[in-house]
Design an enzyme around this catalytic site. Sequence first.
Site, mmCIF file in Angstrom:
data_model
loop_
_atom_site.group_PDB
_atom_site.id
_atom_site.type_symbol
_atom_site.label_atom_id
_atom_site.label_comp_id
_atom_site.label_asym_id
_atom_site.label_seq_id
_atom_site.Cartn_x
_atom_site.Cartn_y
_atom_site.Cartn_z
ATOM 1 N N GLU A 172 -1.705 7.772 4.243
ATOM 2 C CA GLU A 172 -1.470 9.045 3.539
ATOM 3 C C GLU A 172 -2.641 9.420 2.638
ATOM 4 O OE1 GLU A 172 2.329 9.131 1.546
ATOM 5 O OE2 GLU A 172 3.435 9.075 3.426
ATOM 6 N N GLU A 370 6.270 5.779 9.216
ATOM 7 C CA GLU A 370 7.193 5.737 8.083
ATOM 8 C C GLU A 370 8.208 6.853 8.255
ATOM 9 O OE1 GLU A 370 5.821 5.845 3.973
ATOM 10 O OE2 GLU A 370 4.086 4.614 4.500
HETATM 11 C C1 NOJ Z 1 4.860 6.971 1.477
HETATM 12 C C2 NOJ Z 1 3.970 5.880 1.019
HETATM 13 O O1 NOJ Z 1 3.145 5.425 2.041
HETATM 14 C C3 NOJ Z 1 4.670 4.744 0.328
HETATM 15 O O2 NOJ Z 1 3.731 4.060 -0.426
HETATM 16 C C4 NOJ Z 1 5.824 5.268 -0.484
HETATM 17 O O3 NOJ Z 1 6.400 4.297 -1.308
HETATM 18 C C5 NOJ Z 1 6.821 5.900 0.443
HETATM 19 N N1 NOJ Z 1 6.191 7.039 1.064
HETATM 20 C C6 NOJ Z 1 8.117 6.354 -0.175
HETATM 21 O O4 NOJ Z 1 7.932 7.431 -1.042
#
Ligand code: NOJ
Length: 467
Positions: A172, A370
């Site tokens: 991200e 994710e």
């Molecule tokens: C995206 C991120 O990669 C991660 O670090 C984060 O904790 C999660 N989303 C949940 O918000």
Amino acid sequence: MLNAETNQYRFPEGFWWGSAASATQTEGAADVDGKGKNIWDYWYEIEPNRFFNGVGPQKTSQFYYKYKEDIQLMKEIGHNSFRMSISWSRMFPNGKGEVNPKAVLFYNQVINELIKYGIEPFVCLFHFDMPMELQKMGGWVNREVVDAYVSYAKTCFELFGDRVKKWFTHNEPIVPVEGGYLYDFHYPNEVDFAKAVQVGYHTILSSAKAIKVYKELHQDGKIGIILNLTPSYPRSQHPADVKAAILADAFFNRSFLDPSVKGEFPAELVQILKEEAFMPVINEGDLEIIKNNTVDLLGVNYYQPRRVKAKENLPNPKAPFLPERYFDYYIMTGRKMNPHRGWEIYEKGIYDILKNLRDNYGNIECFISENGMGVEGEEKFRDENGIIQDDYRIEFIHEHLKWVHKAIQEGSNVKGYHLWTFMDNWSWTNSYKNRYGLISINLNKDGERTIKKSGQWFKSVSLNNGF
Ligand code: NOJ
């Protein structure tokens, strides 16, 4: 394939079932065995009140000590793959220079343990955790940090690449831009659009350069990037709303997606940056490196949609420049909500992303890296046997997987589904507020692990390769 008897939804053979996590969020041991400070350690030191309940990154979920137990649990809930990240400041306490042998030992042990249990390690090199020594030099604003990153990446490929066959340059990458330089939720908490653009640009350059080095090593694996491709939906089909959505998409998705997959920047974004005099410093030869070193594999993080509409008011000309000069957020009446987190749930979004990749990005090989559901106060769902009865999470995953399945039937090149996350972990400034795991962590009992109902369900999905 739809299979009427046992599984209604069957996934292609070899589908990757697992989860993702990151070093800073799980390892703990933040000042142990030679690890250097990263921006989270430092920020917590100077402003602990910025973190939910004042809980910082020092201990998190103790994966550093409990990785063997945790990997056994991963196996227990049906993982065939797992994404972790390497902590740059554990490997290189100062961000560069001498590698820390204890970090090498730790990551070797984790990788070997995963492989021992038949779980393929997917390894990400940068998950929001800039070494503090490099941040002192300006972090991603400073081009020297790009070189330090490439040399850190090369060291990791050389040390672990005989066993790790799926690498990711960044997780991200738009988030450190947003958090650190636009919206004040990551250190260094600046609000400075010019720096934000330079940080984004250097991150992309670092990714392309790391890919180049990886290819030169001929290690017979794949390298990619993990992007949060929050789709932008316009309020209506009015041209002004549609344009607002196109621009939001250019700022937040295509800014990284296009250079990573196509090797070029979106024209709409470049035009705005030129018009507003925010073009980053680009050295000769950079664009060629970006053009020639695109990803093999794309990780897609998806949680919620972004809904936008045309701007309703003129922006304050004295306010800091933010992408929101070009659109307003729109709240759609009737949207489905996750009441425990305040985020919209829109399952079809995952399908729309995959369709977009199929149609406009050469159907690049990808996976859901994710997806997941954060729940505040999840302890209240623990039953008398100590099990978290998270039927809401089962439903969330189930409904998203149906759309992934539909995308596969329609030709999407999606190879797997990783949930965020394996066990409850520390979520940056939210600390342990929202729980996302298939396994719960009891912070009052030395981080005791208990498989949630969703963990058992996930196991059956993985073992049946569908549901
Ligand atoms: C995206 C991120 O990669 C991660 O670090 C984060 O904790 C999660 N989303 C949940 O918000």
